[in-house]
Motif scaffolding. Structure first.
Motif, PDB file in Angstrom:
ATOM      1  N   GLU A 441      -1.089  -1.779   4.703  1.00 16.88           N
ATOM      2  CA  GLU A 441       0.212  -2.020   5.546  1.00 16.88           C
ATOM      3  C   GLU A 441      -0.337  -1.646   7.087  1.00 16.88           C
ATOM      4  N   GLY A 472       3.541   0.549   0.799  1.00 16.15           N
ATOM      5  CA  GLY A 472       3.637  -0.559   1.949  1.00 16.15           C
ATOM      6  C   GLY A 472       2.304  -1.299   1.665  1.00 16.15           C
ATOM      7  N   ALA A 506       5.289  -9.020   5.310  1.00 17.10           N
ATOM      8  CA  ALA A 506       5.053  -7.849   4.461  1.00 17.10           C
ATOM      9  C   ALA A 506       5.660  -8.384   2.937  1.00 17.10           C
ATOM     10  N   ARG A 533       3.627  -5.105  -4.128  1.00 13.99           N
ATOM     11  CA  ARG A 533       3.541  -4.329  -3.067  1.00 13.99           C
ATOM     12  C   ARG A 533       4.235  -2.943  -3.612  1.00 13.99           C
TER      13      ARG A 533
END
Length: 542
Positions: A441, A472, A506, A533
């Motif tokens: 991340e 993340g 993301a 994730r």
């Protein structure tokens, strides 16, 4: 006007170039030939003749025959003939030499050696002059017809190779339409109809058209073709009034349908405007093209049907959705190869185990139903083995032994990751596959340092690699079908993937969509992606 002075193919009068430096002779010959219905172009020298031929060549109206005096003032008639015959654009013009001097075998041989077709001694009876002109015109036309037919046969041969090389029915229809247009010199369309399936339609790509087929045109045309097929079997020709046939395919006016049907009920129809076919030279070639097209269509139809069944089976064995994984967001994408490619052996899996989430992606080497079958076996073996022991290193060894035992001629790539969502710890075992791409991340993406030999070779595999994901962070696993491009080093493609993934959204679903839009268009191999994730807020423990 004598009918013999008309070209039987066009109905046009024949044109004779008369080359003589004596005005009286030019007048006399012109009168004889004109009364026979020929157009006459009189000139007084070899230089004038060459100039006239140049002008007429540019205008596209060369004479049909040249009547040349042997004793011209600037060049001999023999030399003029040699110069004409030396030029490919003029060599087809037949030349008749004539002379007022008594001629013997030497003169006639010299004329023939120069390229002439005949030799006259003048004065001669008008009927003899006309007969000689008729003979050389007839020979020239027969030669031209033979050359044209040879060209058409060469075109047909090329067309058969093209239709046999088609990779699908859509390509086949277009190739057949292109070939029919080249053979006839007119716009063409091709329809391939298989039983109850929709028609595949091809329109030649080079003829000028005022518009494209509109709504309902294809159904209307297919219905007319099926009606014509019901009237007779085998290969036959039908003519339809232009009022019935959609003009958007080959233009307005009546159309000729050349129809061919196979024993399996597959049908091909080649459509062209009705056009003159003197001597029935073109029609039989189009019939042969229809026969070759229907023969090429049969295996393609069977292949498409079998491929549809294989793809349906393959998709049925790949999960349509993945189970929810607490602490982990998971997304996947799978795209089979284009319709022109064979079925592949890409696969993916995400399985919950007591030790964490086992995520895997792989590819059985080869493109066939056999490869897809082995892919299914590997997926089922993973599901079964992971219940007993989900450690990636152990699973890779067991799958390797299974392939050696049951499929000794098959190899596969496989990358397995065991992710513990509670701690973020990841174990990676890689057997010949692209390593997972880690997308922190906060930080620079990198490929996990995990490598090993292909499965199925019986070679020892290194210990799995260990890494830790922070909340993340994402883990991306792909098959090479996403990025591999012929002529481009895989390392370069991997760097391009890393760069694109670094700026992608993301969320795993959005990440997969972004990468598919960047890399996944018009690929000739199956594509599989698996993105994980670690949910934000999940603390990673050391």
């Amino acid at each position: 006007m004598s009918a013999t002075a008309l070209d039987p193919r066009t109905g046009e009068r024949s044109t004779v170039l008369v080359v003589d430096d004596t005005a009286a002779n030019r007048f006399a010959l012109s009168a004889v030939l004109s009364r026979a219905g020929h157009r006459v172009v009189p000139v007084a020298s070899a230089g004038e003749a060459l100039l006239e031929l140049d002008v007429r060549l540019r205008a596209g109206c060369l004479p049909d025959v040249a009547l040349v005096d042997v004793g011209l003032p600037d060049l001999s008639g023999f030399e003029l003939c040699r110069r004409v015959k030396a030029l490919p654009s003029l060599a087809g013009i037949p030349v008749v030499h004539f002379s007022a001097r008594p001629s013997g075998p030497v003169d006639r041989c010299q004329g023939l050696d120069a390229g002439g077709e005949a030799y006259l001694t003048v004065p001669a009876e008008p009927e003899e002059i006309r007969a000689v002109i008729r003979a050389v015109l007839r020979g020239a036309r027969e030669l031209t017809d033979a050359q044209a037919q040879f060209t058409r046969l060469a075109l047909l041969s090329e067309a058969v190779v093209e239709v046999q090389g088609a990779r699908c029915l859509a390509e086949l229809a277009t190739a057949a339409a292109d070939a029919a247009a080249r053979l006839t010199g007119h716009p063409a369309a091709a329809f391939v109809l298989g039983g109850d399936s929709d028609a595949q339609v091809g329109i030649d790509r080079h003829s000028a058209r005022t518009g494209q087929p509109g709504a309902g045109d294809e159904e209307r045309a297919a219905a007319l073709i099926r009606r014509a097929l019901c009237a007779r079997g085998g290969i036959h020709t039908a003519v339809l009034p232009g009022a019935l046939w959609p003009a958007s395919y080959v233009g307005p006016g009546d159309v000729r349908l050349v129809l061919a049907r196979s024993r399996d009920g597959l049908s091909v129809c080649l459509v062209t405007p009705v056009h003159p076919d003197t001597g029935r030279r073109i029609g039989p070639l189009v019939t042969q093209l229809a026969r070759a097209t229907v023969l090429a269509a049969e295996p393609l139809l069977r292949y498409e049907q079998e491929r549809h069944v294989a793809l349906t089976l393959q998709r049925s064995f790949l999960p349509a959705q993945l189970p929810r994984m607490p602490g982990l967001q998971v997304a996947f994408r799978y795209e089979p190869a284009s319709q022109q490619a064979e079925i592949g052996g890409d696969f993916y899996a995400a399985l919950p185990t007591p030790a964490g989430v086992l995520a895997g992606i792989g590819d059985v080497v080869g493109h066939s139903l056999d490869a897809a079958t082995v892919m299914v076996e590997i997926r089922h073996a993973l599901r079964a083995y992971s219940i007993e022991d989900p450690r990636p290193g152990r699973l890779v060894d067991r799958i390797d032994r299974m392939l050696q035992h049951y499929h000794p001629d098959t190899t596969a790539t496989l990358c397995l990751t065991l992710v513990d969502p509670a701690t973020g710890r990841v174990r990676v075992a890689n057997a010949g596959h692209i390593p997972p791409l880690v997308l922190p991340e906060h930080g620079t993406p990198y490929y996990a340092e995990a490598a090993g030999p292909l499965l199925g070779l019986g070679l020892s595999h290194p210990e799995p690699a260990d890494l830790v994901l922070e909340p993340g962070d994402r883990l991306l696993m792909v098959t090479d079908g996403l990025i591999e491009t012929r002529g481009t080093d895989l390392a370069v493609s991997m760097e391009e993937l890393r760069g694109a993934a670094a700026v992608a959204p993301a969320e795993p679903d959005a990440l997969c969509d972004t990468l598919m839009s960047c890399f996944g268009r018009d690929r000739a191999d199956d594509i599989a992606l698996l993105a994980l994730r670690l949910s934000p807020g999940v603390p990673a423990t050391a």
